[in-house]
Design an enzyme around this catalytic site. Structure first.
Site, short mmCIF file in Angstrom:
data_model
loop_
_atom_site.label_atom_id
_atom_site.label_comp_id
_atom_site.label_asym_id
_atom_site.label_seq_id
_atom_site.Cartn_x
_atom_site.Cartn_y
_atom_site.Cartn_z
N ASP A 76 41.87 60.20 59.27
CA ASP A 76 43.19 59.89 58.36
C ASP A 76 43.88 58.99 59.44
OD1 ASP A 76 44.70 59.84 55.84
OD2 ASP A 76 45.99 61.12 56.93
N PHE A 158 42.23 44.34 60.06
CA PHE A 158 42.71 44.58 58.71
C PHE A 158 44.20 45.43 58.84
CE2 PHE A 158 42.24 49.54 58.53
CZ PHE A 158 41.44 49.72 59.85
N LYS A 181 40.48 45.60 70.61
CA LYS A 181 40.80 46.52 69.81
C LYS A 181 39.78 47.72 69.85
CE LYS A 181 42.24 47.97 65.24
NZ LYS A 181 41.98 47.96 63.75
P1 ITT Z 1 40.42 56.17 53.41
O1 ITT Z 1 41.55 57.00 53.00
O2 ITT Z 1 39.60 55.91 52.14
O3 ITT Z 1 39.54 56.19 54.66
P2 ITT Z 1 42.62 54.19 53.58
O4 ITT Z 1 42.95 53.15 54.06
O5 ITT Z 1 43.13 54.82 52.30
O6 ITT Z 1 40.94 54.50 53.53
P3 ITT Z 1 44.19 56.16 55.46
O7 ITT Z 1 44.71 56.97 54.34
O8 ITT Z 1 43.94 56.93 56.69
O9 ITT Z 1 42.98 55.33 54.79
O10 ITT Z 1 45.44 55.06 55.44
C1 ITT Z 1 45.41 54.54 56.64
C2 ITT Z 1 46.23 53.05 56.46
O11 ITT Z 1 47.12 52.88 57.85
C3 ITT Z 1 45.23 52.19 56.36
O12 ITT Z 1 45.10 51.98 54.77
C4 ITT Z 1 46.02 50.72 57.09
O13 ITT Z 1 46.97 50.34 56.32
C5 ITT Z 1 46.75 51.72 58.22
N1 ITT Z 1 45.85 51.50 59.24
C6 ITT Z 1 45.19 52.53 59.85
N2 ITT Z 1 44.23 52.23 61.02
C7 ITT Z 1 44.60 50.82 61.10
C8 ITT Z 1 44.24 50.00 61.85
O14 ITT Z 1 43.35 50.10 63.01
N3 ITT Z 1 44.68 48.53 61.77
C9 ITT Z 1 45.57 48.31 60.93
N4 ITT Z 1 46.05 49.13 59.79
C10 ITT Z 1 45.51 50.38 59.99
#
Ligand code: ITT
Length: 205
Positions: A76, A158, A181
Site C-alpha cells: 500500500d 504512473f 526511480k
Molecule cells: P492496488 O491497491 O491494487 O495495489 P492502487 O493503485 O489502488 O493499486 P494503492 O491503494 O496503494 O494502490 O494506492 C496508491 C496510489 O498512490 C496509486 O494509485 C498512485 O496514485 C499513488 N502512487 C503510489 N506509488 C506511486 C508511484 O511510485 N508513482 C506515482 N504514484 C504513486
C-alpha cells in the site's frame, strides 16, 4: 535451487512492472506472478487506518484464493503533501475526481496546493509491503522525500510521477524514468529491505 512463485497482490500495472523489474534484477530464485495469473485480484475494501493494514488486507485476500502454501506480496502506498496536512496519504488511490485520468488527478492536486497559497511544497511517497510466506508475515517500509513540481512534466511511470521531484534531483520521476526511480523510490527502498530478507528465506527452501 527451486524457484519460488511470488504472487503480487495488486491491480496496479505500474506497481507490478516496477516490482518485477527490481526483483528480477536481484538474481534471486523468485518468479513474480501477477494477480491476473491467479484469476484476478479479489475486490478489497481498503478501509484499514494505515498503510500496513491495507497492504495486509490485499495480501490476505489474494492468499485466500491461492491456498496456504502460496507466497504473496502486497503493498500500500501513497503521496503525503505537507501543504495538505499529509493528505492524500493512505487515500491517494481514491483522491481527486472519481474515474479521472492520472493526469487530471495530478492537475487537481497541484491546483489544490496552489489554492492554499502555500510556499511549502514538500511531499513524500510512502510504501509499505507485506510478504506472506507459508506461515509468516513480514513487513517492509520505504519512503522517498521530495517536492511538488509547479507543472506536470515527463511521461514515464504512473500516478503522481509527473509532479514529484525526488530530493537530490531537478526533474520529476516521470522525467527521470525507471532506471533512476527504481534506485531511489519508496518502492525501491521497501523492496531492498525485502530482498535482504528474501536472501535468507530462499536459502532455507
Ligand atoms: P492496488 O491497491 O491494487 O495495489 P492502487 O493503485 O489502488 O493499486 P494503492 O491503494 O496503494 O494502490 O494506492 C496508491 C496510489 O498512490 C496509486 O494509485 C498512485 O496514485 C499513488 N502512487 C503510489 N506509488 C506511486 C508511484 O511510485 N508513482 C506515482 N504514484 C504513486
Amino acid at each position: 535451487m527451486k524457484e519460488i512463485a511470488l504472487y503480487f497482490a495488486s491491480s496496479n500495472e505500474g506497481k507490478l512492472v516496477e516490482v518485477r523489474t527490481m526483483l528480477e534484477a536481484a538474481a534471486l530464485p523468485i518468479c513474480v506472478l501477477s494477480a491476473k495469473t491467479a484469476g484476478g485480484m479479489p475486490f478489497v475494501e481498503e478501509n484499514a487506518p494505515d498503510y500496513i493494514g491495507n497492504a495486509r488486507l490485499k495480501a490476505r485476500a489474494l492468499k485466500a484464493s491461492l491456498g496456504k502454501d502460496a507466497w504473496v506480496l502486497a503493498e500500500d502506498s501513497g503521496l503525503e503533501v505537507d501543504a495538505l496536512g499529509g493528505a492524500p496519504g493512505i487515500h491517494t488511490a481514491r483522491y481527486g475526481s472519481p474515474d479521472a485520468s492520472s493526469l487530471v488527478k495530478c492537475a487537481e492536486l497541484l491546483a489544490e496546493v496552489d489554492e492554499r497559497s502555500e510556499t511549502n511544497r514538500k511531499a513524500r511517497f510512502v510504501c509499505v509491503m507485506i510478504l506472506l510466506t507459508q506461515d509468516e508475515e513480514y513487513i517492509f517500509r520505504g519512503e522517498c522525500s521530495g517536492t511538488l513540481a509547479r507543472n506536470m512534466l515527463g511521461e514515464q511511470g504512473f500516478g503522481y510521477d509527473p509532479i514529484f521531484i525526488p530530493d537530490g534531483h531537478n526533474t520529476t520521476f516521470a522525467e527521470l524514468g525507471a532506471r533512476v526511480k527504481n534506485k531511489i523510490s519508496h518502492r525501491a527502498q521497501a523492496l531492498n529491505a525485502l530482498m535482504g530478507g528474501l536472501h535468507s528465506l530462499t536459502h532455507l527452501q
